[in-house]
Scaffold this active site. Sequence first.
Site: not given
Lengths: 284, 456
Positions: B223, B219, B291, B247-248
């Site tokens: 971004s 922040h 894994e 959107k997310d």
Amino acid sequence: MTIRLGGIIFGLVLCGILVLWSMVPGIFNYATPEKPDYYAFQEENIQPAGGFAFDGPLGKWDYAQLQRGYQVYKEVCSACHSMKYVAFRNLEQLGYTEAEVRAEAATWSVPGIDPTTGEETTRPGEPTDQFPSPYPNEVAARIANNNALPPDLSLITKARKDGVNYVYSLMLGYNEPDPEDVAKSPDFETPSGLYFNEYFYNINIAMPPQLYPDLITYADGTEATPEQMAADIAAFLTWTAEPSLVQRKQTGWFVIGFLAFATFLAFMSYKQIWAGKKGKKKKA
Amino acid sequence: MSFAWAKQYEPKTAFTQWMDEKLPLPRMIYNAVGAGYPVPRNLNYMWNFGVLAGFFLMVQIVTGVILAMHYASNTEVAFAQVEHIMRNVNWGWALRYAHANGASFFFIVIYLHIFRGLYYSSYKAPREMIWLLGVVIFLLMMATAFMGYVLPWGQMSFWGAKVITGLFGAIPLVGEPLQVWLVGGYAPNDSTLNRFFSLHFLLPFVIAGVVILHIWALHIPGSSNPTGVEVKKESDTVPFHPYYTAKDGWFLGLVLIVFSLFVFFAPNVLGHPDNYIEANPLSTPANIVPEWYFLPFYAILRAFTGDLTIPFTGIVLIEAKLLGVIAMFGSILVWFILPWLDKSPVRSGSYRPLFQKFFWVLVVTMLVLTYCGGAPAAEPYVLISQIATFYYFLHFLVILPIISQIEVPKPLPFSITEAVLGSDDKHGGSSGGGENPGKVVKPLPEDPDGSLQPAE
């Protein structure tokens, strides 16, 4: 600039030396490969014609088949194999009533304590008991089986690659070795006390062939062919490995249906919120 | 901390005013993921994976805390206890499958998040600290996931733990005592399982703490975005809420559908059948594999098959095992110096034709390493992983610094607004002013030597 060039050269030299050096034996091994000189087992399992009722996203249990499979386990497999994660009460999921499960449990004898003497003894099973092991411990199991340990069957279809078809294939895999493959493998020989089974990972299995025609008499009158019994036991062991399998798939449809609806609504609100912010496409 | 035009939180009710004076938590949330955080308007879907990673961290913590209520970290009963969860606990199977596949999805979204950062050079100034904290999170995730896979105490749990803790034995002098001390014995045992359970419970909360730092650091500059051109004025941004929450939100729904396909229809395909066999120290599985999300690094570990010796003397300088361990840890630690290896002033890979090609070669290299990590340790996989390992380090240590010297980048758009709308007022100011065209907007203060600005 000088420092950066120095760093580049240092990095290049460092990883060059380290990696090239360790590559030498690899290159050498690659240049002189060893040919496998053994009789390979069948990695591709066979399936019963038509597959299983629980296959696919819409699969359901075939309760008649599961009950037949339970009969095969009880009359054949349970002589040597335990099933310790399954309890008699779980049999209600196969379509038996509570009274039938109580009666069925009582036909098994489980370890218990004599209430009058405190000594270890056996007693008839209760619905709350787990399925008993045929042997008191691993040593006893090995002594009885030519030093091989019969695995617990509770999870067997999940504990093997392509487990359901593997169990089916293994039951029917006591075939004659392919003469061509035998000719290619000069050391090929099945040791005494072991049995040739091309679906077992080292092709010689300690378990003798089990399923012969009409070995058991099915309660529902189905003809007991080896294929039928193999498919039934594979289906039953799928249920023991994951009793929630069908419930899982049905829940999945509900969850995905809900999510699809919610995602559609969320997408529409996304389109509306962004309507004023999307630029026109740039001229090409 | 934010752009001059960021919306200010205004408590409307008596309660929120009271709250804002005593503990301005609503204000913090408003500024962090609400309307008070202006975000570049041109983010593509690759920018969704940060929020998704946070979501899967929460999934893991919630399902994990409930699973822990039914689990017992004792080697005598751990395997049976997991079966108890699967058979007797109400919806226990759903919790466990969600937790196991949730780990895989956490890694899927984190890998996409990391490769987004690599392509768009999100690690470059002024965002180095976000990247560094992200690498810390990734290392913590790997430790957590590794210890979590040991808890069911199946065959792969035991043998995976044995192989990975055995790596510490490669350290010269202190290796073996260190390994015995870490494991609590010569092979994984009850002490190991107990401490792994304890740490597996602790580390996710440490991750959550570093995630807060990661977002805090984000922040400060705000971004990044697909053009790599920094925000200049209000028309370049939209408020996080409602634009990016929407959107997310819908994209989260889409990912959850894919997640549900795994949890409900193929819950075991990402696992290994051997882990449904109880751990047996006397029986080694034919092929010990970790894994899937560890496979590229496992391939790097196994690529080192020969000792580093002084030629023609037979004196061993570094044993092959230690070389492999150094390379495996080095392959992630190299990310810590990445912001200083790639000196190109252009951020976005879309405007860097040469970098773009090598980026995709790196992606293919990672996929090849993943495949080789899961393959048996035999030829030709060893040779292929050696070549891929060589290229992996070459990319970061040599190719990236050289590219940033010789590359001619494509022309950058003047601003984010121009990239989206196709035109922009070249003099900053208040035109195109989003929702408040009348508002006077000052451009951001430029940094004096211009080093933070992309080449234009």
